[in-house]
Design an enzyme around this catalytic site. Structure first.
Site, mmCIF file in Angstrom:
data_model
loop_
_atom_site.group_PDB
_atom_site.id
_atom_site.type_symbol
_atom_site.label_atom_id
_atom_site.label_comp_id
_atom_site.label_asym_id
_atom_site.label_seq_id
_atom_site.Cartn_x
_atom_site.Cartn_y
_atom_site.Cartn_z
ATOM 1 N N ARG A 68 3.821 1.536 -15.937
ATOM 2 C CA ARG A 68 2.975 1.932 -14.785
ATOM 3 C C ARG A 68 2.350 0.675 -14.163
ATOM 4 O O ARG A 68 2.154 0.598 -12.959
ATOM 5 C CB ARG A 68 1.891 2.931 -15.211
ATOM 6 N N TYR A 120 1.121 9.857 12.410
ATOM 7 C CA TYR A 120 1.861 10.747 11.534
ATOM 8 C C TYR A 120 0.939 11.863 11.001
ATOM 9 O O TYR A 120 -0.165 11.578 10.517
ATOM 10 C CB TYR A 120 2.464 9.929 10.374
ATOM 11 N N ASP A 192 0.216 0.683 10.150
ATOM 12 C CA ASP A 192 1.384 1.424 9.671
ATOM 13 C C ASP A 192 2.574 0.936 10.511
ATOM 14 O O ASP A 192 2.675 1.257 11.699
ATOM 15 C CB ASP A 192 1.137 2.930 9.847
ATOM 16 N N LYS A 217 11.769 5.325 5.172
ATOM 17 C CA LYS A 217 12.405 5.328 6.481
ATOM 18 C C LYS A 217 13.352 4.130 6.622
ATOM 19 O O LYS A 217 14.347 4.061 5.937
ATOM 20 C CB LYS A 217 11.320 5.372 7.557
HETATM 21 C C1 LIG Z 1 4.636 6.698 10.523
HETATM 22 C C2 LIG Z 1 4.626 7.294 9.147
HETATM 23 N N1 LIG Z 1 3.723 6.875 8.246
HETATM 24 C C3 LIG Z 1 3.678 7.386 6.996
HETATM 25 C C4 LIG Z 1 4.555 8.368 6.580
HETATM 26 C C5 LIG Z 1 4.455 8.928 5.195
HETATM 27 O O1 LIG Z 1 5.456 8.429 4.387
HETATM 28 P P1 LIG Z 1 6.138 9.211 3.146
HETATM 29 O O2 LIG Z 1 6.793 10.430 3.719
HETATM 30 O O3 LIG Z 1 7.069 8.193 2.575
HETATM 31 O O4 LIG Z 1 5.027 9.575 2.221
HETATM 32 C C6 LIG Z 1 5.521 8.834 7.493
HETATM 33 C C7 LIG Z 1 6.459 9.901 7.090
HETATM 34 O O5 LIG Z 1 7.099 10.510 7.906
HETATM 35 C C8 LIG Z 1 5.561 8.273 8.801
HETATM 36 O O6 LIG Z 1 6.452 8.691 9.720
#
Ligand SMILES: Cc1ncc(COP(=O)(O)O)c(C=O)c1O
Length: 401
Positions: A68, A120, A192, A217
């Site tokens: 971990r 998101y 982000d 992604k």
């Molecule tokens: C812009 C953005 N940030 C964060 C996330 C969250 O990521 P995860 O689905 O890997 O937890 C997403 C998921 O679609 C996203 O599109």
């Protein structure tokens, strides 16, 4: 058998990897984190599928105690994360949301966060449904206008959370201008960078303190893994986030780390094609008689174009659009009749996806809030993959009719 000497401690980045910092993107992406395995010379980082490490004597170990806290496959990926974002440190998490959650855990009750009002849906859900209950206050503003951020700063502001381009409206925020505000407010700026990927944008170079990725992604790139990443330059901040990573335990498994390491090797090739296909499709959609509006920051007349051009190396393969017929019936027809674009959540994989934010990725945002921020019921989002662009256009053409 003599134990093989493994000379890597969790904070060590080898000199050969450090040299990559000055190299071009393609070289960085292919070599980031990849050193021949010290025990065998294997060119690909092995999947260290282990939960613990044998110690010679109490406290005498090779830098690894319990998986971990440290794992060599994860360590290779964390080095890669640092290199691809021009950062000193990288940390890997079990999902993008887990990475976001870890950043919020830096805060204390009473602290305030300024966050984008178009981001998101899962980040919004985490902030409003989980963290507000623990006394963290979130102020949602349109971060594409820095005046809104300035106006929202208070003595309690400890974090500014920006997504650029945003999911799903492709709004652009000026990272360098926001970094100047966060510095004078003595708050952290976390960007982000999921939509742009490090191929198109490096927020730390523009003054951000932390970069966050849903590695699920573009970094993974093949729709086969869920993972998150944080990158930063400040050693004290890295220590705090590492403490949260090991104490709260949202760590990815070694196989998932291997998959993202492999994905990163082709990030530049994939992103080049995503951008090329994205541009063709965005321009084609804009000329379509049945399409009312296309959201893509590459359009010269789009509100964020000048800033995007300044801080990004290209405009990516994410596009949203609305039909002239704004009924749900018309949107549903398109959403359910494409053949190459699969109807699914997520984005950034080699295959094209079509998504309905209002009922899928952004369903957790209350309707009034969504509509107020410009995310209508009939908005359609595309993650343009790297198939042949003409085939993708033919598929959309049939579906739009
Ligand atoms: C812009 C953005 N940030 C964060 C996330 C969250 O990521 P995860 O689905 O890997 O937890 C997403 C998921 O679609 C996203 O599109």
């Amino acid at each position: 058998m003599t134990p093989l000497h493994i000379n890597f401690s969790p904070l060590h980045i080898s000199n050969s990897l450090k040299n990559l910092v000055n190299m071009k993107l393609a070289t960085k992406f292919i070599h980031a984190g990849a050193e021949p395995d010290p025990s065998t010379g294997a060119i690909m980082t092995p999947v260290y599928q282990t939960s613990t490490y044998v110690q010679e004597a109490p406290g005498k170990n090779k830098g690894y105690e319990y998986a971990r806290s440290q794992n060599p496959t994860r360590k290779a990926l964390e080095d890669a994360y640092a290199i691809i974002e021009n950062a000193k440190f990288g940390l890997a998490f079990g999902s993008g949301v887990a990475a976001t959650d870890s950043v919020i855990k830096l805060l204390n009750p009473g602290d305030e966060v300024i966050a984008a009002n178009d981001m998101y849906g899962g980040s919004y859900r985490l902030f409003t449904k989980v963290w507000e209950r623990y006394g963290i206050k979130f102020r949602y503003v349109d971060t594409s206008d820095v005046k809104n951020i300035k106006a929202a700063v208070t003595a309690n502001t400890k974090l500014i959370w920006v997504e650029t381009p945003t999911n799903p409206l492709m709004n652009i925020s000026d990272i360098a201008a926001i970094a100047a505000i966060s510095k004078s407010a003595k708050a952290l700026l976390c960007v982000d960078n999921t939509f742009a990927s490090p191929y198109l944008q490096n927020p730390l170079d523009l003054g951000a303190d932390i970069v966050m990725h849903s590695a699920t992604k573009y970094l993974g790139g093949h729709s086969d893994v869920i993972q998150g990443a944080l990158m930063m330059n400040d050693a004290e901040l890295r220590e705090k986030l590492y403490f949260i990573q090991k104490s709260c335990g949202a760590v990815p498994g070694p196989m998932d780390c291997f998959l993202v390491l492999r994905g990163i090797k082709t990030l530049h090739l994939r992103m080049k094609q995503h951008c090329e296909n994205g541009e063709k499709i965005a321009r084609w959609l804009r000329d379509h008689a049945k399409v009312a509006k296309v959201y893509w920051p590459g359009f010269e007349d789009s509100p964020g174009h000048a800033v995007a051009k300044n801080q990004m190396r290209g405009f990516g393969g994410m596009i949203s659009f609305v039909l002239k017929d704004e009924s749900m019936e018309a949107a549903n027809k398109v959403l359910s009749s494409t053949k190459l674009f699969s109807l699914a959540e997520s984005l950034g994989g080699v295959e094209s996806l079509i998504n309905h934010p209002a009922s899928m990725t952004h369903a957790s945002i209350p309707r009034e809030e969504r509509i107020k921020n410009g995310l209508g019921d009939s908005l359609i989002r595309l993650s343009v993959g790297i198939e042949d662009a003409d085939d993708l256009i033919a598929d959309l053409d049939k579906a739009i009719g």
